[in-house]
Design a protein around this motif. Structure first.
Motif, short mmCIF file in Angstrom:
data_model
loop_
_atom_site.label_atom_id
_atom_site.label_comp_id
_atom_site.label_asym_id
_atom_site.label_seq_id
_atom_site.Cartn_x
_atom_site.Cartn_y
_atom_site.Cartn_z
N UNK A 31 11.11 -18.14 61.06
CA UNK A 31 11.76 -17.37 60.00
C UNK A 31 13.25 -17.33 60.26
N UNK A 32 14.04 -17.36 59.18
CA UNK A 32 15.48 -17.21 59.35
C UNK A 32 15.81 -15.73 59.58
N UNK A 33 17.06 -15.46 59.91
CA UNK A 33 17.45 -14.10 60.26
C UNK A 33 17.21 -13.11 59.12
N UNK A 34 17.43 -13.52 57.89
CA UNK A 34 17.21 -12.61 56.76
C UNK A 34 15.72 -12.28 56.61
N UNK A 35 14.86 -13.27 56.76
CA UNK A 35 13.43 -13.03 56.65
C UNK A 35 12.95 -12.12 57.77
N UNK A 36 13.50 -12.27 58.97
CA UNK A 36 13.13 -11.39 60.08
C UNK A 36 13.61 -9.96 59.84
N UNK A 37 14.79 -9.78 59.28
CA UNK A 37 15.28 -8.44 58.96
C UNK A 37 14.39 -7.79 57.90
N UNK A 75 5.61 -15.15 64.77
CA UNK A 75 6.86 -15.64 64.19
C UNK A 75 7.93 -15.77 65.26
N UNK A 76 8.94 -16.57 64.96
CA UNK A 76 10.09 -16.75 65.84
C UNK A 76 11.30 -17.10 65.00
N UNK A 77 12.46 -16.92 65.60
CA UNK A 77 13.68 -17.36 64.93
C UNK A 77 14.25 -18.60 65.60
N UNK A 78 13.63 -19.01 66.70
CA UNK A 78 14.12 -20.14 67.47
C UNK A 78 12.93 -20.89 68.06
N UNK A 79 12.31 -21.79 67.31
CA UNK A 79 11.08 -22.41 67.78
C UNK A 79 11.28 -23.26 69.04
N UNK A 97 8.21 -13.57 68.65
CA UNK A 97 8.48 -14.15 69.96
C UNK A 97 9.92 -14.65 70.01
N UNK A 98 10.69 -14.13 70.95
CA UNK A 98 12.09 -14.54 71.12
C UNK A 98 12.16 -15.82 71.96
N UNK A 99 13.34 -16.39 72.02
CA UNK A 99 13.56 -17.61 72.81
C UNK A 99 13.17 -17.39 74.27
N UNK A 100 13.61 -16.27 74.85
CA UNK A 100 13.30 -15.99 76.25
C UNK A 100 11.79 -15.83 76.47
N UNK A 101 11.14 -15.16 75.56
CA UNK A 101 9.70 -14.98 75.67
C UNK A 101 8.97 -16.33 75.59
N UNK A 102 9.38 -17.16 74.66
CA UNK A 102 8.76 -18.49 74.53
C UNK A 102 8.99 -19.32 75.79
#
Length: 76
Positions: free
Chosen positions: A58-64, A43-47, A16-21
């Protein structure tokens, strides 16, 4: 689609992205909160301060890494 994949034992993750949230906060749905009960990892990168679904940040590396390990990616 998420629930179908999870029902057949497929590892299923919803990113889920920031816009989606933000949109989900505008139109809350109790059914989203049930996704983890069916085996869907959210998961999200921007709660968001108050997400309508239990999230794992998750941080950007974990998402990649997650993206690279997926056998199928669907973008809506």
């Amino acid at each position: 689609m998420l629930l179908t994949g999870a029902a057949f034992g497929q590892p299923t993750t919803l990113w889920l992205t920031r816009d989606c949230l933000h949109q989900l906060q505008q139109a809350p749905s109790d059914s989203l909160a049930q996704l983890p009960d069916f085996g869907v990892r959210c998961v999200t990168d921007d709660p968001a301060p108050t997400a309508p679904v239990p999230l794992e940040t998750l941080d950007s590396q974990a998402l990649l890494t997650l993206r690279d390990q997926c056998s199928q990616i669907l973008v809506f």
